[in-house]
Design an enzyme around this catalytic site. Structure first.
Site, PDB file in Angstrom:
ATOM      1  N   GLU A 179     -20.498  76.196 125.663  1.00  0.00           N
ATOM      2  CA  GLU A 179     -20.856  75.381 124.500  1.00  0.00           C
ATOM      3  C   GLU A 179     -21.128  76.301 123.326  1.00  0.00           C
ATOM      4  O   GLU A 179     -21.724  77.374 123.482  1.00  0.00           O
ATOM      5  CB  GLU A 179     -22.124  74.551 124.752  1.00  0.00           C
ATOM      6  CG  GLU A 179     -22.021  73.450 125.782  1.00  0.00           C
ATOM      7  CD  GLU A 179     -23.328  72.667 125.902  1.00  0.00           C
ATOM      8  OE1 GLU A 179     -24.157  72.730 124.962  1.00  0.00           O
ATOM      9  OE2 GLU A 179     -23.524  72.008 126.927  1.00  0.00           O
TER      10      GLU A 179
ATOM     11  N   GLU B 101     -27.412  73.005 132.291  1.00  0.00           N
ATOM     12  CA  GLU B 101     -28.540  73.721 131.687  1.00  0.00           C
ATOM     13  C   GLU B 101     -29.843  73.557 132.483  1.00  0.00           C
ATOM     14  O   GLU B 101     -30.849  73.040 131.971  1.00  0.00           O
ATOM     15  CB  GLU B 101     -28.752  73.265 130.240  1.00  0.00           C
ATOM     16  CG  GLU B 101     -27.583  73.590 129.327  1.00  0.00           C
ATOM     17  CD  GLU B 101     -27.829  73.193 127.876  1.00  0.00           C
ATOM     18  OE1 GLU B 101     -27.182  73.759 126.996  1.00  0.00           O
ATOM     19  OE2 GLU B 101     -28.685  72.296 127.630  1.00  0.00           O
TER      20      GLU B 101
END
Length: 670
Positions: free
Chosen positions: A302, A148
């Protein structure tokens, strides 16, 4: 390059948090849930490098072997997402600095400056060590780099970034005179004679130079991309045939997803829709955007099995909600459904973020039963892997435009790139029209209709491309405050919307932003439709009015226009419409562009509650029917089909229960 042959299903696995007994229980439960793929070592830096001169792979070796023994593939991270305490203690200069001059400290994650060369050297060393050790391990399916990028550190104002920014500017502009021209530095006596006179856009007395701010945003994205490429190159030194990726975050503002995707073999994103929303359209949009970054299937890397831990109120997903939203991603091109995380943490900042295995550790719990059900179903759907999503419409998406559009000193503070795009996207989703997203550098030719939402920043190249596209027969729609400036945030002179003025057949004399809480209306045919945020003075230069303003100075003046340009048509919406107004305009355009609803050749009736999408390969169409309604819906079929989850042939009609779905396989006529 290793090819995917089955839908991936699993989640982030953090065995370092657990005892040997629980790890062995994990293997049993993963088999029960049909888990075939886990992400490992994402936050593992200190576990495999406990001090500068020591690498210890003992535990990771054991986990790789254990997962392989249990036939679970590994998405192996290089572990760089969170620098260890010993590194911060020895080299505090790697820490990022806030705009106010405050450095981060150890105790959270992502506490690093992407420009710092010392930090990069440690990252390179770690990545090479991990790749060298595991490049040939039979459990390895994918390399997962970092985690991320810019999720928490989207700006840094340290000396490393200052030096790197000046070098970045030198490479981009070559001369200081060219920089001054592009930055419009004659304004407010901002001209530079040397590059070392240029600072990062830190605290200033009032409005900052927007070209300076825009280049800083480009720079930060590029610095993080350079870090990703460094980590990738370190891995590629030892591993050539394993795909490489990182997890993007969908509608995340701070990195250019198209640029990142060019360096990735597979694109994935982390999807966290709000369970309190019946249909979380931003996340639905982000599925399509992520797939569009490479125009290939993507991975949901995710998602939460139920609640997250970081909203003000963390709603739990209702029964069936996780499953239906997982299939929403699959319907729009996902080839894998992953969760954060496998087992809910006992301690730490994310302990109340749900896991596939909850704190209750109950294999009979409602949530775990849903996890098992989804895993069992996905095991039946491997023929979907690699299939293509069908789309006739494209939205233009440009991170640089997003950055430029939402800088300060604009006519209205209510302009919002994503919210306005979501409002338009919602209509296409409700009408069952498949959409792609395209970068301005891509071809528009594959699409019958191109939507350019709030495209404030437009290059001359894209302006020329749109003219050629419409002239050749394409349909093009854009909205207010588009075509205003070039890539240096300099206004096109001669009337708005400068870059699109010719192809739209209009001239906008003046903007009339509305008070922040005001509403107005426009007339379309015999009806009127509510508006907000924006009005403007539009003059027709060949175009015709489709709708008119109804109130005040602008009453009876054009609000929405249409223009025949060459063989095609262009449309302009000069105000912000609510859903009803957007729908009537979009339905008109779809009719004129001859764009039917997805799968209309196979389905006679399409209910408002049923989302219809199509994936295809050379042999078959795969029609997804997702029922977001509160009652069963029956769909009439024009052809017989095979229902994949039911493992049955269906003819004439098929019933989809509330909060459920069907996937139909229909052979192509050959």
């Amino acid at each position: 390059m290793l090819r995917q042959t089955e839908l991936f299903y699993g989640g982030d696995y953090n065995p370092e948090q657990w005892s040997r007994e629980i790890i062995m229980e994990d293997m049993r439960l993963m088999k029960q849930a049909k888990v075939n793929y886990v992400s490992l070592n994402i936050f593992g830096w200190v576990n495999i490098q406990p001090s500068e001169d020591v690498f210890d792979f003992t535990f990771l070796d054991e986990m790789m072997e254990l997962l392989h023994k249990n036939e679970i593939g590994v998405d192996l991270a290089n572990g760089t997402a969170s620098p260890p305490a010993w590194l911060v203690k020895k080299h505090p200069e790697i820490l990022p600095i806030t705009i106010n001059g405050t450095p981060s400290v150890h105790g959270s994650r992502q506490h690093y400056c992407p420009s710092n060369q010392l930090y990069r050297s440690y990252v390179k060393r770690l990545s090479e060590a991990v790749a060298k050790r595991y490049a040939d391990h039979p459990a390895l399916i994918m390399w997962h780099i970092n985690n991320e990028y810019t999720c928490h550190i989207s700006e840094c104002y340290c000396d490393s970034c200052l030096a790197a920014f000046r070098q970045w500017l030198k490479e981009k502009y070559q001369t200081i005179d060219e920089l001054n021209r592009c930055w419009s530095t004659k304004f407010w006596s901002q001209s530079y004679s040397e590059r070392d006179e240029i600072f990062l856009p830190k605290e200033m007395p009032t409005f900052k130079n927007p070209a300076h701010q825009l280049d800083y945003k480009r720079f930060i994205s590029d610095q993080n991309l350079a870090l990703f490429k460094l980590e990738k190159e370190a891995i590629r030194k030892y591993s050539q045939d394993i795909p490489v990726m990182t997890n993007l975050m969908g509608l995340h503002k701070h990195v250019d997803g198209f640029k990142f995707a060019e360096e990735m073999d597979v694109v994935g994103w982390d999807a966290y829709p709000n369970p309190f929303e019946e249909k979380p359209y931003p996340q639905f949009l982000a599925n399509d955007l992520t797939r569009s970054l490479k125009k290939k299937p993507f991975l949901v890397m995710e998602q939460a099995p139920s609640a997250v831990n970081w909203r003000a109120a963390n709603g739990a997903k209702k029964p069936g909600q996780m499953r239906l939203w997982s299939y929403e991603a699959l319907a729009h091109g996902a080839d894998g459904i992953m969760f954060f995380q496998w087992r809910q943490s006992q301690g730490g900042a994310e302990k109340f973020h749900s896991g596939m295995v909850s704190h209750n550790q109950d294999p009979e719990s409602r949530l775990f039963k849903e996890i098992v059900q989804l895993g069992e179903e996905l095991e039946q759907l491997n023929e979907l892997v690699g299939t293509t999503y069908v789309a006739d419409v494209a939205f233009v998406f440009d991170w640089e435009n997003w950055w430029a559009l939402e800088l300060d000193a604009k006519p209205s503070a209510k302009i919002n790139y994503i919210k306005q795009m979501r409002d338009l996207y919602k209509v296409f989703h409700e009408l069952n029209i498949g959409v792609d997203f395209v970068h301005p550098s891509e071809s528009l030719d594959p699409y019958k209709l191109v939507i350019s939402n709030a495209q404030y920043l437009v290059t001359e190249d894209f302006s020329t491309k749109v003219k050629a596209y419409v002239n050749a027969g394409g349909h093009f729609m854009t909205t207010f405050f588009s075509g205003i400036v070039d890539e240096n945030d300099r206004v096109y002179l001669g009337g708005y919307p400068g870059a699109f003025k010719e192809v739209l057949g209009i001239y906008v004399e003046e903007f009339y932003p509305m008070p922040l809480d005001a509403k107005s209306r426009i007339a379309i045919g015999d009806g009127t439709y509510e508006t907000e945020t924006w009005e403007e003075v539009i003059h027709l230069k060949g175009a015709q009015a489709v709708a008119n303003f109804t109130q005040g100075y602008l009453a009876e003046m054009p609000a929405v226009t249409q223009y025949k340009y060459g063989k095609g048509e262009s449309y302009y919406i000069g105000t912000k419409l609510f859903e009803a107004g957007n729908r009537v305009i979009i339905e008109k355009i779809l009719t004129e562009a001859d764009i039917p609803s997805t799968a209309s050749e196979f389905i006679q009736n399409q209910s408002h509650s049923i989302s219809v999408t199509c994936r295809e390969n050379q042999l078959d169409n795969f029609i997804f029917l997702l029922n977001y309604g509160q009652k069963s819906e029956t769909i009439q079929l024009n052809v017989s089909a095979y229902s994949l989850l039911d493992e049955a042939i269906v003819q004439d009609n098929i019933t989809i229960p509330a909060n459920d779905l069907k996937i139909l396989k229909i052979p192509k006529v050959r």
